[in-house]
Design a protein around this motif. Structure first.
Motif, PDB file in Angstrom:
ATOM      1  N   THR A  91       0.839  -1.203   0.000  1.00 21.05           N
ATOM      2  CA  THR A  91       0.000   0.000   0.000  1.00 21.05           C
ATOM      3  C   THR A  91       0.872   1.251   0.000  1.00 21.05           C
ATOM      4  OG1 THR A  91      -0.060   0.170   2.415  1.00 21.05           O
ATOM      5  CG2 THR A  91      -1.736  -1.224   1.380  1.00 21.05           C
ATOM      6  N   ASN A  92       0.195   2.392  -0.044  1.00 22.11           N
ATOM      7  CA  ASN A  92       0.914   3.648   0.134  1.00 22.11           C
ATOM      8  C   ASN A  92       1.298   3.796   1.618  1.00 22.11           C
ATOM      9  OD1 ASN A  92      -1.588   4.082   1.236  1.00 22.11           O
ATOM     10  ND2 ASN A  92      -2.075   5.903   0.026  1.00 22.11           N
ATOM     11  N   ASP A  93       1.936   4.892   1.937  1.00 22.31           N
ATOM     12  CA  ASP A  93       2.511   5.018   3.285  1.00 22.31           C
ATOM     13  C   ASP A  93       1.472   4.960   4.404  1.00 22.31           C
ATOM     14  OD1 ASP A  93       5.173   7.326   2.299  1.00 22.31           O
ATOM     15  OD2 ASP A  93       5.026   5.134   2.286  1.00 22.31           O
ATOM     16  N   ASP A  94       0.317   5.549   4.173  1.00 22.33           N
ATOM     17  CA  ASP A  94      -0.668   5.543   5.270  1.00 22.33           C
ATOM     18  C   ASP A  94      -1.666   4.402   5.133  1.00 22.33           C
ATOM     19  OD1 ASP A  94      -2.919   8.237   4.130  1.00 22.33           O
ATOM     20  OD2 ASP A  94      -2.288   6.354   3.219  1.00 22.33           O
ATOM     21  N   SER A  95      -1.355   3.458   4.252  1.00 22.25           N
ATOM     22  CA  SER A  95      -2.195   2.255   4.041  1.00 22.25           C
ATOM     23  C   SER A  95      -3.624   2.582   3.672  1.00 22.25           C
ATOM     24  CB  SER A  95      -2.199   1.363   5.305  1.00 22.25           C
ATOM     25  OG  SER A  95      -0.925   0.881   5.576  1.00 22.25           O
ATOM     26  N   SER A  96      -3.821   3.662   2.965  1.00 25.30           N
ATOM     27  CA  SER A  96      -5.192   4.006   2.557  1.00 25.30           C
ATOM     28  C   SER A  96      -5.491   3.537   1.139  1.00 25.30           C
ATOM     29  CB  SER A  96      -5.408   5.526   2.653  1.00 25.30           C
ATOM     30  OG  SER A  96      -4.531   6.186   1.748  1.00 25.30           O
ATOM     31  N   SER A 143       4.176  -4.892   5.231  1.00 24.03           N
ATOM     32  CA  SER A 143       5.172  -3.914   4.773  1.00 24.03           C
ATOM     33  C   SER A 143       4.943  -2.548   5.397  1.00 24.03           C
ATOM     34  CB  SER A 143       5.122  -3.769   3.248  1.00 24.03           C
ATOM     35  OG  SER A 143       5.218  -5.020   2.640  1.00 24.03           O
ATOM     36  N   GLN A 144       3.697  -2.148   5.524  1.00 25.05           N
ATOM     37  CA  GLN A 144       3.414  -0.822   6.087  1.00 25.05           C
ATOM     38  C   GLN A 144       2.969  -0.900   7.537  1.00 25.05           C
ATOM     39  OE1 GLN A 144       2.655  -1.256   2.693  1.00 25.05           O
ATOM     40  NE2 GLN A 144       4.347   0.114   2.290  1.00 25.05           N
ATOM     41  N   ASN A 145       2.425  -2.031   7.930  1.00 24.97           N
ATOM     42  CA  ASN A 145       1.859  -2.129   9.276  1.00 24.97           C
ATOM     43  C   ASN A 145       2.119  -3.534   9.807  1.00 24.97           C
ATOM     44  OD1 ASN A 145       0.188  -2.340  11.574  1.00 24.97           O
ATOM     45  ND2 ASN A 145      -1.340  -0.958  10.690  1.00 24.97           N
ATOM     46  N   PRO A 146       2.826  -3.631  10.939  1.00 21.75           N
ATOM     47  CA  PRO A 146       3.153  -4.969  11.465  1.00 21.75           C
ATOM     48  C   PRO A 146       1.927  -5.802  11.834  1.00 21.75           C
ATOM     49  CG  PRO A 146       3.774  -3.233  13.029  1.00 21.75           C
ATOM     50  CD  PRO A 146       3.374  -2.546  11.767  1.00 21.75           C
ATOM     51  N   LYS A 147       0.770  -5.146  12.012  1.00 21.74           N
ATOM     52  CA  LYS A 147      -0.436  -5.913  12.349  1.00 21.74           C
ATOM     53  C   LYS A 147      -1.124  -6.449  11.097  1.00 21.74           C
ATOM     54  CE  LYS A 147      -3.135  -4.061  15.642  1.00 21.74           C
ATOM     55  NZ  LYS A 147      -3.866  -2.992  16.374  1.00 21.74           N
ATOM     56  N   ILE A 186      -9.214   1.414   3.554  1.00 19.97           N
ATOM     57  CA  ILE A 186      -8.430   1.225   2.314  1.00 19.97           C
ATOM     58  C   ILE A 186      -9.407   1.346   1.155  1.00 19.97           C
ATOM     59  CG2 ILE A 186      -6.850  -0.233   1.013  1.00 19.97           C
ATOM     60  CD1 ILE A 186      -6.148  -1.684   3.593  1.00 19.97           C
ATOM     61  N   HIS A 187      -9.297   2.425   0.387  1.00 17.67           N
ATOM     62  CA  HIS A 187     -10.414   2.766  -0.498  1.00 17.67           C
ATOM     63  C   HIS A 187     -10.520   1.872  -1.723  1.00 17.67           C
ATOM     64  CE1 HIS A 187      -8.545   4.720  -4.023  1.00 17.67           C
ATOM     65  NE2 HIS A 187      -7.590   5.045  -3.191  1.00 17.67           N
ATOM     66  N   ASN A 188      -9.455   1.123  -2.057  1.00 17.22           N
ATOM     67  CA  ASN A 188      -9.551   0.310  -3.275  1.00 17.22           C
ATOM     68  C   ASN A 188      -9.289  -1.172  -3.015  1.00 17.22           C
ATOM     69  OD1 ASN A 188      -6.807   0.499  -2.746  1.00 17.22           O
ATOM     70  ND2 ASN A 188      -6.230   0.715  -4.903  1.00 17.22           N
ATOM     71  N   LEU A 189      -9.531  -1.616  -1.789  1.00 15.44           N
ATOM     72  CA  LEU A 189      -9.341  -3.037  -1.482  1.00 15.44           C
ATOM     73  C   LEU A 189     -10.651  -3.620  -0.966  1.00 15.44           C
ATOM     74  CD1 LEU A 189      -7.447  -5.481  -1.308  1.00 15.44           C
ATOM     75  CD2 LEU A 189      -6.778  -4.701   0.978  1.00 15.44           C
ATOM     76  N   PHE A 190     -11.110  -4.667  -1.636  1.00 20.41           N
ATOM     77  CA  PHE A 190     -12.390  -5.293  -1.323  1.00 20.41           C
ATOM     78  C   PHE A 190     -12.172  -6.771  -1.031  1.00 20.41           C
ATOM     79  CE2 PHE A 190     -15.143  -1.793  -2.723  1.00 20.41           C
ATOM     80  CZ  PHE A 190     -14.264  -1.057  -3.489  1.00 20.41           C
ATOM     81  N   VAL A 191     -13.168  -7.357  -0.409  1.00 19.78           N
ATOM     82  CA  VAL A 191     -13.111  -8.791  -0.139  1.00 19.78           C
ATOM     83  C   VAL A 191     -14.394  -9.435  -0.659  1.00 19.78           C
ATOM     84  CG1 VAL A 191     -12.824 -10.598   1.595  1.00 19.78           C
ATOM     85  CG2 VAL A 191     -11.762  -8.375   1.951  1.00 19.78           C
ATOM     86  N   ALA A 192     -14.238 -10.547  -1.350  1.00 23.81           N
ATOM     87  CA  ALA A 192     -15.409 -11.274  -1.856  1.00 23.81           C
ATOM     88  C   ALA A 192     -15.472 -12.641  -1.199  1.00 23.81           C
ATOM     89  CB  ALA A 192     -15.328 -11.444  -3.368  1.00 23.81           C
ATOM     90  N   GLY A 193     -16.673 -13.072  -0.879  1.00 21.24           N
ATOM     91  CA  GLY A 193     -16.831 -14.433  -0.386  1.00 21.24           C
ATOM     92  C   GLY A 193     -17.325 -14.486   1.045  1.00 21.24           C
TER      93      GLY A 193
END
Lengths: 120, 516
Positions: B196-201, B241-245, B476-483
């Motif tokens: 992701t970008n630096d702020d994980s958005s 990579s951006q957030n250890p959690k 995260i504005h462009n990450l989705f989950v299906a299922g």
């Protein structure tokens, strides 16, 4: 083992003639007890032995009812096979049920098993 | 178009408009929905077009909780996903499944059944169902031999299942996907990291790897994770990579609330006379629809029950059948089969049993329940310290059962027993493990249905869920989950039809909001 069977207990009950009740005649009391202690519908799916075991378990679970006169008094509200069948249906309808040995039973038929187990 | 990522030049850059990670029921359904649109769709599948044991091993993991199936064989890792294994059971979720119920902690989806209704038909079409009508009356009109048990309709209802052949998505959709000009299927493209970008958005790109030592990058405007409940959560947790959690995990919800369906034999029905049970029995390959006994929403409210349904099988056969958890114990999913081979194992025992009996065994049935689980914080997947051969930490599943689940199972049998008794047609006998009300332990044969749900649950509040009502990861504005990882509660129904419907709803949302 479960069998479709209609048990004939008149001969067996005749051994237990000593009853604290008095009826107009000995024969009619035997016939009534015969009816009261025969869970007819239940015996279409379980064996007599199993119904007796259910009765034993019922008496252990509810010892205050484990007396012949108490059970007869509770069951005599239905003094015919048809009226007992109605009591059983009403029990199921109202949720007056008890689970014994896994069987979901109407209270009435569980009492009938209890009476049978005492009289046998 | 189909490309084998093992044959691409190392460090290739793949670009598209949307990137779907995972080509199983959810991913393929979304991809099909985008055919002939002006958008370039990248569909990434970690496996090949056929089974590959080295790839399948990437699903190995640990079970640290309740006895469960081997994780490696609980999902199929090739194009088509677990449709290679499934049994074809299809029905809709119930209205109550989506509602907030004060007796079920963490219940309440941010959407209702009404939001999925427009998508159920299309989902059913993908699965080759005969009809989009699941009402008892509809099927009884089609076949008047489908008699229902004479039980009180205010207490019990007959929920209808239909049966997909079962549709194997690899067989059915491989050519359609490969020949679609705007769909670019990459096999042997295991996503191992989300950047992701630096702020994980915003997701910038995903990294893919395979056993040919090829690493590639995929960029897209929108990304959809569709690789099953365990793998969706695993990938989010492993992307540090951006957030250890991990991603989408600020509130420590990713991987939690793992739910299965508890599937277990529960009681016996002994009938006092012959009754046509065609409505309830399943004849593999022939039955188009059958019913399971369900408890009404009113009764669930009254007795504070979880939602569950009861299926019926002739007792002479059912008595000898192993439960799924006893039967499905090989790490190679090809060795775990239902139906025919299972029947071959018990056929002889059944015939000997029938010959030895003189009573009406043919009027006796085993009742088995499939029941939802309470969503629990402690039931979860986490990352193991051990890594797979592509360097991704393996999963550790801690499946948790609860006392309320057992109490609900027992009460449901009791309610059915009362109704059966009232109708005069027979009696119900609870199995041993349910007879003592105070015993909250579970028998060894307690099984799940291989239905994985809840690990990226939907909730409008980011403190209580991972995705919002549109299956978008909070924050995260462009990450989705299906299922089914998005499911807030598990319902009583097999999840495939509903997870596809939910995925198609997501697909619609993305089409309508692509540029926003």
């Amino acid at each position: 083992m479960k069998r479709r069977s209609f048990i004939k207990i008149t001969g067996v009950l005749s051994i237990s003639i000593v009853l604290p009740y008095t009826f107009s005649s000995c024969n009619s009391s035997l016939n009534l007890n015969d009816t009261l202690a025969t869970p007819y519908e239940l015996l279409e799916v379980i064996s007599k032995d199993e119904s007796i075991e259910i009765g034993n378990q019922y008496c252990k679970a509810i010892p205050k009812e484990a007396k012949i006169d108490t059970l007869i008094s509770l069951l005599s509200k239905g003094n015919t096979r048809e009226s007992l069948k109605k009591m059983i249906t009403d029990d199921f309808n109202l949720g007056n049920t008890i689970i014994i040995n896994g069987w979901v039973l109407a209270q009435t038929e569980a009492r009938q098993c209890a009476l049978l187990s005492i009289l046998i | 178009m189909h490309i084998d990522a093992r044959h691409l030049e190392n460090n290739s850059l793949i670009e598209g408009d949307i990137c779907i990670v995972g080509a199983g029921a959810a991913g393929i359904s979304i991809a099909l929905d985008w055919i002939n649109t002006p958008y370039k769709v990248i569909l990434l599948e970690g496996g090949g077009l056929e089974y590959d044991s080295k790839v399948q091993q990437l699903y190995q993991g640990e079970n640290s909780g309740q006895k469960y199936f081997p994780l490696m064989s609980s999902r199929w890792h090739s194009f088509g996903g677990t449709t290679a294994l499934w049994g074809g059971y299809c029905t809709e979720y119930d209205t109550i499944d989506f509602k907030k119920r004060d007796w079920v902690q963490h219940s309440g989806w941010p959407i209702s059944k009404i939001d999925l209704i427009p998508y159920y038909k299309k989902a059913g079409d993908n699965l080759d169902l005969f009809s989009d009508n699941f009402s008892l009356e509809h099927w009884q009109r089609k076949n008047n031999k489908l008699k229902n048990l004479p039980l009180d309709k205010d207490t019990i209802w007959n929920k209808i299942w239909q049966f997909s052949p079962p549709t194997r998505f690899a067989e059915k959709y491989k050519d359609k996907i490969s020949n679609a000009k705007n769909i670019h299927l990459y096999t042997y493209a295991n996503v191992t990291d989300i950047i992701t970008n630096d702020d994980s958005s915003e997701v910038i790109e995903v990294t893919t790897k395979n056993h040919a030592n090829k690493t590639h990058k995929v960029k897209a405007k929108h990304f959809i994770l569709a690789c099953s409940a365990l793998q969706n959560a695993r990938l989010l947790l492993a992307s540090t990579s951006q957030n250890p959690k991990g991603l989408g995990n600020e509130n420590d919800n990713v991987g939690r609330y793992f739910m299965e369906h508890i599937e277990i034999k529960s009681s016996e029905l002994w009938m006092n006379s012959a009754f046509s049970m065609n409505l309830y029995l399943l004849n593999w390959g022939k039955t188009k629809a059958r019913a399971e006994i369900a408890i009404t929403a009113e009764m669930q409210r009254k007795y504070k029950l979880l939602n569950g349904t009861v299926s019926i099988k002739p007792l002479d056969k059912a008595r000898f059948e192993e439960s799924n958890i006893e039967h499905w114990n090989d790490e190679d999913p090809r060795n775990n089969t239902f139906t025919r081979s299972a029947w071959e194992k018990i056929k002889h025992k059944v015939s000997v049993y029938k010959e030895s009996r003189v009573d009406h065994i043919n009027q006796a049935y085993q009742l088995s329940i499939r029941i939802e689980q309470e969503p629990k914080v402690s039931s979860r997947i986490t990352l193991d310290t051990e890594r797979d051969t592509l360097g991704v930490p393996k999963s550790d599943l801690n499946w948790v059962l609860s006392a309320n689940e057992k109490k609900s199972i027992r009460k449901i049998q009791e309610i059915i027993g009362q109704q059966i008794g009232k109708s005069g047609i027979g009696r119900i006998k609870l199995l041993d493990y349910l007879q003592d009300e105070t015993n909250l332990s579970w028998p060894d044969y307690t099984s799940g249905g291989l239905h994985h749900m809840g690990t990226t649950r939907m909730h409008k509040d980011p403190k209580k869920g991972v995705v919002d009502a549109n299956c978008k990861i909070h924050g995260i504005h462009n990450l989705f989950v299906a299922g089914s990882s998005c499911f807030t509660t598990s319902g009583a129904a097999n999840p495939t039809l509903t997870l596809i419907a939910l995925s198609l709803r997501l697909s619609d949302y993305l089409k309508n909001n692509f540029n926003s």
